[in-house]
Design an enzyme around this catalytic site. Structure first.
Site, PDB file in Angstrom:
ATOM      1  N   LYS A  64       0.773  -1.130   0.201  1.00 40.74           N
ATOM      2  CA  LYS A  64      -0.002   0.052  -0.108  1.00 40.74           C
ATOM      3  C   LYS A  64       0.875   1.310   0.003  1.00 40.74           C
ATOM      4  O   LYS A  64       1.242   1.574   1.091  1.00 40.74           O
ATOM      5  CB  LYS A  64      -0.986  -0.018   1.234  1.00 40.74           C
ATOM      6  CG  LYS A  64      -2.263   0.744   1.225  1.00 40.74           C
ATOM      7  CD  LYS A  64      -1.980   2.143   0.806  1.00 40.74           C
ATOM      8  CE  LYS A  64      -1.687   2.945   2.072  1.00 40.74           C
ATOM      9  NZ  LYS A  64      -1.459   4.311   1.693  1.00 40.74           N
ATOM     10  N   GLY A  71       7.230   4.812   8.259  1.00 38.46           N
ATOM     11  CA  GLY A  71       6.437   6.033   8.362  1.00 38.46           C
ATOM     12  C   GLY A  71       6.708   6.670   9.757  1.00 38.46           C
ATOM     13  O   GLY A  71       7.762   6.294  10.137  1.00 38.46           O
ATOM     14  N   SER A  72       5.832   7.401  10.329  1.00 39.59           N
ATOM     15  CA  SER A  72       5.671   7.919  11.264  1.00 39.59           C
ATOM     16  C   SER A  72       5.794   7.281  12.696  1.00 39.59           C
ATOM     17  O   SER A  72       5.037   6.099  12.672  1.00 39.59           O
ATOM     18  CB  SER A  72       5.001   9.426  11.519  1.00 39.59           C
ATOM     19  OG  SER A  72       3.394   8.656  11.303  1.00 39.59           O
ATOM     20  N   GLY A 126       2.941   4.464  13.156  1.00 39.08           N
ATOM     21  CA  GLY A 126       3.648   2.957  13.509  1.00 39.08           C
ATOM     22  C   GLY A 126       2.843   2.289  14.799  1.00 39.08           C
ATOM     23  O   GLY A 126       2.503   1.206  14.780  1.00 39.08           O
ATOM     24  N   GLU A 133      11.436  15.128  15.104  1.00 36.51           N
ATOM     25  CA  GLU A 133      11.771  14.856  13.621  1.00 36.51           C
ATOM     26  C   GLU A 133      10.815  15.696  12.791  1.00 36.51           C
ATOM     27  O   GLU A 133       9.684  15.914  12.605  1.00 36.51           O
ATOM     28  CB  GLU A 133      11.363  13.438  13.273  1.00 36.51           C
ATOM     29  CG  GLU A 133      11.399  13.221  11.535  1.00 36.51           C
ATOM     30  CD  GLU A 133      11.210  11.873  11.333  1.00 36.51           C
ATOM     31  OE1 GLU A 133      10.050  11.714  11.423  1.00 36.51           O
ATOM     32  OE2 GLU A 133      12.046  11.068  10.702  1.00 36.51           O
TER      33      GLU A 133
HETATM   34  P1  NAI Z   1       2.342   8.401   7.824  1.00 38.00           P
HETATM   35  O1  NAI Z   1       3.218   7.477   8.735  1.00 38.00           O
HETATM   36  O2  NAI Z   1       0.887   8.491   8.462  1.00 38.00           O
HETATM   37  O3  NAI Z   1       2.282   7.528   6.512  1.00 38.00           O
HETATM   38  C1  NAI Z   1       3.079   6.592   5.724  1.00 38.00           C
HETATM   39  C2  NAI Z   1       2.086   5.377   5.352  1.00 38.00           C
HETATM   40  O4  NAI Z   1       1.168   4.873   6.329  1.00 38.00           O
HETATM   41  C3  NAI Z   1       1.499   5.923   4.265  1.00 38.00           C
HETATM   42  O5  NAI Z   1       1.376   5.158   3.163  1.00 38.00           O
HETATM   43  C4  NAI Z   1       0.068   6.036   4.729  1.00 38.00           C
HETATM   44  O6  NAI Z   1      -1.078   5.940   4.014  1.00 38.00           O
HETATM   45  C5  NAI Z   1       0.226   4.762   5.805  1.00 38.00           C
HETATM   46  N1  NAI Z   1      -0.989   4.918   6.677  1.00 38.00           N
HETATM   47  C6  NAI Z   1      -1.388   6.187   7.411  1.00 38.00           C
HETATM   48  N2  NAI Z   1      -2.287   5.809   8.373  1.00 38.00           N
HETATM   49  C7  NAI Z   1      -2.427   4.559   8.450  1.00 38.00           C
HETATM   50  C8  NAI Z   1      -3.046   3.692   9.249  1.00 38.00           C
HETATM   51  N3  NAI Z   1      -3.913   4.020  10.259  1.00 38.00           N
HETATM   52  N4  NAI Z   1      -2.779   2.266   8.903  1.00 38.00           N
HETATM   53  C9  NAI Z   1      -2.239   1.666   7.923  1.00 38.00           C
HETATM   54  N5  NAI Z   1      -1.447   2.959   7.146  1.00 38.00           N
HETATM   55  C10 NAI Z   1      -1.500   4.021   7.392  1.00 38.00           C
HETATM   56  O7  NAI Z   1       3.058   9.880   7.617  1.00 38.00           O
HETATM   57  P2  NAI Z   1       2.540  10.873   7.030  1.00 38.00           P
HETATM   58  O8  NAI Z   1       1.213  11.254   7.324  1.00 38.00           O
HETATM   59  O9  NAI Z   1       2.452  10.806   5.455  1.00 38.00           O
HETATM   60  O10 NAI Z   1       3.753  12.266   7.273  1.00 38.00           O
HETATM   61  C11 NAI Z   1       3.687  12.515   8.880  1.00 38.00           C
HETATM   62  C12 NAI Z   1       4.997  12.592   9.107  1.00 38.00           C
HETATM   63  O11 NAI Z   1       5.614  11.391   9.407  1.00 38.00           O
HETATM   64  C13 NAI Z   1       5.925  13.512   8.312  1.00 38.00           C
HETATM   65  O12 NAI Z   1       6.015  14.741   8.590  1.00 38.00           O
HETATM   66  C14 NAI Z   1       7.341  12.934   8.766  1.00 38.00           C
HETATM   67  O13 NAI Z   1       7.730  13.331  10.014  1.00 38.00           O
HETATM   68  C15 NAI Z   1       6.807  11.389   9.257  1.00 38.00           C
HETATM   69  N6  NAI Z   1       7.338  10.222   8.296  1.00 38.00           N
HETATM   70  C16 NAI Z   1       8.409   9.503   8.367  1.00 38.00           C
HETATM   71  C17 NAI Z   1       8.941   8.741   7.333  1.00 38.00           C
HETATM   72  C18 NAI Z   1      10.140   8.081   7.709  1.00 38.00           C
HETATM   73  O14 NAI Z   1      10.569   7.338   6.772  1.00 38.00           O
HETATM   74  N7  NAI Z   1      10.689   7.962   8.750  1.00 38.00           N
HETATM   75  C19 NAI Z   1       8.116   8.476   6.037  1.00 38.00           C
HETATM   76  C20 NAI Z   1       7.067   9.324   6.107  1.00 38.00           C
HETATM   77  C21 NAI Z   1       6.671  10.474   7.198  1.00 38.00           C
END
Ligand code: NAI
Ligand code: MG
Length: 496
Positions: free
Chosen positions: A190, A243-244, A248, A399
């Site tokens: 996904k 992800g975040s 997580g 972060e």
């Molecule tokens: P996110 O962690 O919410 O999104 C990452 C992935 O998780 C995306 O594919 C999203 O669709 C999916 N996702 C979101 N909610 C979910 C759920 N309830 N169940 C399963 N999958 C879900 O991150 P977002 O909102 O895009 O970015 C927010 C902050 O997260 C950023 O500003 C950054 O600080 C951090 N981030 C860190 C990353 C890393 O590699 N350390 C990568 C992306 C974001």
């Protein structure tokens, strides 16, 4: 002056020749959402939507899981050497389609085309690496008394879900899919709703390489509508999440309900420790790359400069000049630095910068939003350096996920170690010194999943990668990354 590569700029007005897929990839074919809904992905370099994709939900996830269960039954019985051949052909196809993949990645994520090309070639290398591992998953024999034999074998864990972020779409997809497929698992990816396309293109290439239908499915859509039902599905045996921290933790709760295994690659606030005796120019170049590559949107970005007092002034002054000279522009124009991924991400970063300004922080470089000079559009943040902040400052602890470097001044190497370990994260750290012992003492004592000495981001697919503390758990890459997708079965027999 930015170089303007011939031919690439036509994609700014028309991306149709990339033939980007508009459906989910389920059971070997592109399909519309059951609901018929779709959504749009933006090109952050222009701040405009450029292509449609399917908006999936629990119904599409149910289709993908049932397809993947059937795919798993086929793939786990496929001879390991044959699995390796499919992965090798995939690596080859990625290389043959590299430019199309890189342009898609550049438009969708905003990253400069050169960085996107690097990510695509890294994805090919990842498939090649794990291709070679398929037929080398050896078990062990245990020393039981005469009259018994005991041995173990690795079995694939089953149907694996991969939740992919928007910062490294094809790299993260490859990093999860390739070892899972090598181990004999099926996968459902996904991708992030901001960057759906390269995971879909990868699934298509896997099919062309001979992967049976159902072994790799991709469902696009939002985290809430498509991601949440995927990780909560009882037909999923393992989740790899990148992800975040907040999302997580949410995913971990869903996994707990079904006792689903998981690997968590979460964020970081990684220190780059620079000691007085470093190679000055090399350290400057590395610190710059560590925070400004992909506009700082890297989980392992070096976002804290921990700098020893003796060279502090000269170092930050040189760094600030370097930051001010960084060119911004649309990724297809090969700027030094591209945009951040979305308006939301830009505004989140600006929130950190505005609050810091209110607390009296001194900006040595940048600090403001920007647009691409050629269009006046796009979600840019100036390369930013903030002068030394106290340990408990938000800019030190959180972060930011943007091109923002926070400086921390250290009295000596011991103080630098203390500062390096002062956050809740423990993903990576950089160490710059000519003192071999000091370098290895720091590498030993820094609480991080990996430490880079005298070259930030050193390493490759061969080297395990993952976090300590709130940066997560489990390791990807390397042969260790393969273990996440295997379960050990021990067999003991009385043979008389
Ligand atoms: P996110 O962690 O919410 O999104 C990452 C992935 O998780 C995306 O594919 C999203 O669709 C999916 N996702 C979101 N909610 C979910 C759920 N309830 N169940 C399963 N999958 C879900 O991150 P977002 O909102 O895009 O970015 C927010 C902050 O997260 C950023 O500003 C950054 O600080 C951090 N981030 C860190 C990353 C890393 O590699 N350390 C990568 C992306 C974001
Ligand atoms: Mg996009």
């Amino acid at each position: 002056m930015l170089t303007q590569p011939d031919g690439l700029l036509k994609y700014l007005t028309d991306a149709s020749s990339l033939r980007l897929p508009q459906g989910h990839f389920i059971d070997g074919e592109f399909r519309r959402s059951r609901s018929g809904r779709s959504m749009q992905s933006e090109d952050p370099g222009r701040g405009e939507a450029f292509a449609d994709f399917a908006r999936g939900d629990a119904d599409d996830i149910a289709d993908a899981v049932s397809s993947s269960r059937k795919g798993f039954a086929v793939w786990r019985r496929t001879p390991p050497a044959d699995r390796g051949r499919v992965l090798n052909r995939t690596a080859e196809l990625i290389r043959q389609n590299a430019e199309r993949l890189a342009i898609a990645e550049c438009l969708d994520s905003g990253k400069p085309i050169g960085e996107a090309r690097g990510d695509v070639s890294g994805a090919a290398r990842t498939f090649e690496y794990y291709a070679g591992a398929c037929d080398k998953l050896e078990g062990q024999v245990f020393p039981l008394p005469s009259g018994y034999v005991g041995f173990s074998q690795h079995e694939p864990v089953g149907v694996t879900a991969h939740i992919i972020p928007w910062n490294f779409p094809i790299s993260t997809a490859a990093r999860g899919m390739a070892p899972a497929l090598a181990a004999g698992c099926s996968v459902i990816a996904k991708p992030a709703e901001q960057t759906p396309f390269t995971a879909l293109l990868l699934a298509e290439l896997l099919a062309q390489a001979g992967l049976p239908a159902g072994v790799c499915n991709v469902v696009t859509g939002t985290g809430v509508e498509a991601g949440a039902p995927l990780v909560a599905h009882t037909g999923i045996d393992h989740v790899t999440f990148t992800g975040s921290v907040a999302t997580g933790a949410h995913v971990m709760r869903a996994c707990a309900e079904n006792v689903t295994r998981s690997v968590m690659e979460l964020g970081g606030k990684s220190p780059v420790v620079v000691l007085d005796d470093c190679d000055f120019d090399a350290a400057i170049a590395n610190v710059t790359g560590a925070i400004f590559e992909h506009a700082g949107q890297i989980c392992s970005a070096g976002s804290r400069l921990v700098i020893e007092a003796g060279i502090h002034d000269r170092f930050v002054e040189t760094l600030a000049k370097k930051a001010a000279a960084i060119s911004l522009g649309h990724g297809l124009r090969s700027p030094d630095m591209g945009p951040v991924n979305s308006a939301a991400q830009r505004d989140k970063i600006l929130g950190f910068l505005d609050r810091a300004r209110e607390r009296g922080a001194e900006f040595l470089a940048g600090g403001l939003a920007a647009t691409a000079a050629e269009s006046g559009k796009g979600y840019f943040i100036e390369p930013t350096i903030v002068a030394s902040r106290p340990q408990d400052d938000e800019l030190v602890q959180e972060e930011i996920f943007g091109p923002v470097l926070t400086v921390q001044k250290a009295d000596d190497a011991d103080h630098a170690l203390h500062l390096a370990n002062c956050t809740r994260f423990g993903l990576v750290a950089g160490v710059f010194t000519r003192d071999f012992s000091r370098a290895h003492q720091l590498a030993r004592d820094i609480d991080a999943g990996q430490v880079y000495i005298n070259e930030y981001f050193a390493g490759g697919i061969e080297v395990p990668f993952g976090g300590n503390k709130q940066s997560g758990f489990g390791r990807e890459k390397g042969l260790e990354g393969l273990k996440s997708y295997c379960k050990t079965k021990s067999i003991a027999a009385r043979i008389g």
